[in-house]
Design an enzyme around this catalytic site. Structure first.
Site, short mmCIF file in Angstrom:
data_model
loop_
_atom_site.label_atom_id
_atom_site.label_comp_id
_atom_site.label_asym_id
_atom_site.label_seq_id
_atom_site.Cartn_x
_atom_site.Cartn_y
_atom_site.Cartn_z
N PRO A 21 0.78 -1.23 0.00
CA PRO A 21 0.00 0.00 0.00
C PRO A 21 0.81 1.28 0.00
CG PRO A 21 -0.16 -1.12 2.12
CD PRO A 21 0.50 -2.08 1.16
N ASN A 22 0.34 2.20 -0.82
CA ASN A 22 0.87 3.57 -0.95
C ASN A 22 2.19 3.65 -1.69
OD1 ASN A 22 -1.29 4.93 0.44
ND2 ASN A 22 -0.50 3.97 2.30
N ARG A 29 5.92 12.37 -3.24
CA ARG A 29 6.15 13.20 -2.06
C ARG A 29 7.04 12.45 -1.06
NH1 ARG A 29 2.53 11.75 2.01
NH2 ARG A 29 0.85 10.42 1.29
N TYR A 34 11.68 8.54 1.27
CA TYR A 34 11.56 7.46 0.29
C TYR A 34 12.32 7.71 -1.02
CZ TYR A 34 7.86 6.01 3.48
OH TYR A 34 7.17 5.63 4.60
N ASN A 84 7.80 -5.62 -0.53
CA ASN A 84 7.73 -4.51 0.41
C ASN A 84 6.25 -4.44 0.82
OD1 ASN A 84 7.52 -2.16 1.85
ND2 ASN A 84 8.82 -0.96 0.49
N ALA A 87 2.92 -0.62 5.13
CA ALA A 87 2.44 -0.62 6.51
C ALA A 87 1.80 -1.95 6.91
CB ALA A 87 1.47 0.53 6.72
N HIS A 90 3.60 -4.28 9.33
CA HIS A 90 3.64 -4.06 10.78
C HIS A 90 2.54 -4.84 11.53
CE1 HIS A 90 6.55 -1.12 9.72
NE2 HIS A 90 5.68 -0.28 9.18
N ASP A 97 0.87 -15.15 7.00
CA ASP A 97 0.52 -16.56 6.76
C ASP A 97 0.74 -16.93 5.30
OD1 ASP A 97 -0.15 -16.98 9.38
OD2 ASP A 97 -2.33 -16.86 9.09
N GLU A 108 12.17 -9.59 2.25
CA GLU A 108 11.36 -8.42 2.64
C GLU A 108 12.22 -7.17 2.49
OE1 GLU A 108 10.04 -8.67 6.69
OE2 GLU A 108 9.15 -6.66 6.67
N HIS A 110 12.29 -2.87 2.97
CA HIS A 110 11.72 -1.57 3.33
C HIS A 110 12.70 -0.51 2.86
CE1 HIS A 110 8.37 -3.08 5.67
NE2 HIS A 110 9.19 -4.04 6.07
N SER A 112 12.93 2.63 3.85
CA SER A 112 13.46 3.34 5.02
C SER A 112 13.94 2.31 6.05
CB SER A 112 12.38 4.23 5.63
OG SER A 112 11.25 3.45 6.03
N ARG A 117 12.57 4.71 12.92
CA ARG A 117 11.39 5.58 12.75
C ARG A 117 10.44 5.43 13.95
NH1 ARG A 117 9.00 5.08 6.93
NH2 ARG A 117 8.07 7.06 7.62
N ARG A 121 6.50 1.28 13.74
CA ARG A 121 7.14 0.71 12.54
C ARG A 121 8.28 -0.25 12.90
NH1 ARG A 121 5.13 4.06 8.28
NH2 ARG A 121 4.79 6.18 9.03
O1 CA2 Z 1 10.18 1.99 4.25
C1 CA2 Z 1 9.33 1.35 3.62
O2 CA2 Z 1 9.53 0.84 2.52
C2 CA2 Z 1 7.91 1.20 4.20
O3 CA2 Z 1 7.49 -0.13 3.93
C3 CA2 Z 1 7.05 2.20 3.46
C4 CA2 Z 1 5.61 2.27 3.99
C5 CA2 Z 1 5.62 2.45 5.51
O4 CA2 Z 1 4.28 2.41 6.00
C6 CA2 Z 1 6.45 1.41 6.20
O5 CA2 Z 1 6.46 1.69 7.58
C7 CA2 Z 1 7.88 1.43 5.69
C8 CA2 Z 1 4.84 3.46 3.43
C9 CA2 Z 1 4.85 3.59 1.98
C10 CA2 Z 1 4.34 4.95 1.64
O6 CA2 Z 1 4.99 5.33 0.49
C11 CA2 Z 1 4.97 6.62 0.11
C12 CA2 Z 1 5.89 6.98 -0.81
C13 CA2 Z 1 5.94 8.28 -1.25
C14 CA2 Z 1 5.04 9.19 -0.77
C15 CA2 Z 1 4.12 8.81 0.16
C16 CA2 Z 1 4.06 7.51 0.60
#
Ligand code: CA2
Length: 159
Positions: A21-22, A29, A34, A84, A87, A90, A97, A108, A110, A112, A117, A121
């Site tokens: 997701p996301n 942004r 990221y 990846n 969220a 977490h 599963d 896996e 990530h 960041s 953080r 997380r």
């Molecule tokens: O560090 C990572 O790859 C995460 O999996 C990214 C997730 C975050 O919820 C994890 O804690 C760590 C969030 C992805 C959101 O990605 C965005 C990228 C650019 C702008 C906004 C969100």
């Protein structure tokens, strides 16, 4: 065929690169956290590296937990998965599963460093059931994961 050997036609070279997701927002942004590369750019880089390493990288992104699980099920006959989970990593026991049920290597990623953080997380419920974990190297982590997955698979097949 002697036990323990694998016929060459059974060895898949298909690797699923799965973003949760996301992550479709990459590059749009939060560049400090990221980076500035878009998901499309990341997928192209990893696919090109796959060509160099002799594997066929299939890319997918989903914001939906159920769809991620379906994609993991569909990848079961492949060479491995790079995920990846965003969220979901977490807290999603359902994705954990599905990963645990796979009998192929999973890495896996990530972007960041999740341990540097917010506290929520710091936990990944996926990590205990994957072969390896890369976190904190930006989008380079996907390429590191592919190199590790390919080398690991070679080591397992030809110890
Ligand atoms: O560090 C990572 O790859 C995460 O999996 C990214 C997730 C975050 O919820 C994890 O804690 C760590 C969030 C992805 C959101 O990605 C965005 C990228 C650019 C702008 C906004 C969100």
């Amino acid at each position: 065929m002697p036990s323990g050997s694998v016929a060459s036609e059974e060895i898949s070279t298909s690797v699923l690169l799965l973003n949760g997701p996301n992550l479709n927002l990459l590059g749009a942004r939060d560049p400090k956290v990221y980076g500035s590369a878009t998901l499309k750019e990341v997928e192209s880089r990893v696919t090109e590296l796959g060509v160099e390493l002799g594997v066929d990288v299939r890319c997918a992104q989903s914001n939906s937990e159920g769809e991620i699980i379906d994609l993991l099920h569909e990848a079961r006959h492949g060479m491995g998965v790079i995920i990846n989970p965003g969220a979901y990593g977490h807290y999603s026991y359902a994705i954990r599963d599905a990963v645990e049920a796979l009998e192929i290597p999973v890495v896996e990623v990530h972007i960041s460093n999740i341990h540097a953080r917010e506290e929520f997380r710091h936990v990944s419920v996926i990590s205990p059931v994957v072969n390896g974990f890369v976190s904190g190297f930006g989008v380079l982590g996907y390429e590191l994961a592919l190199r590790a997955l390919v080398q690991h698979s070679k080591d397992v097949l030809r110890p």
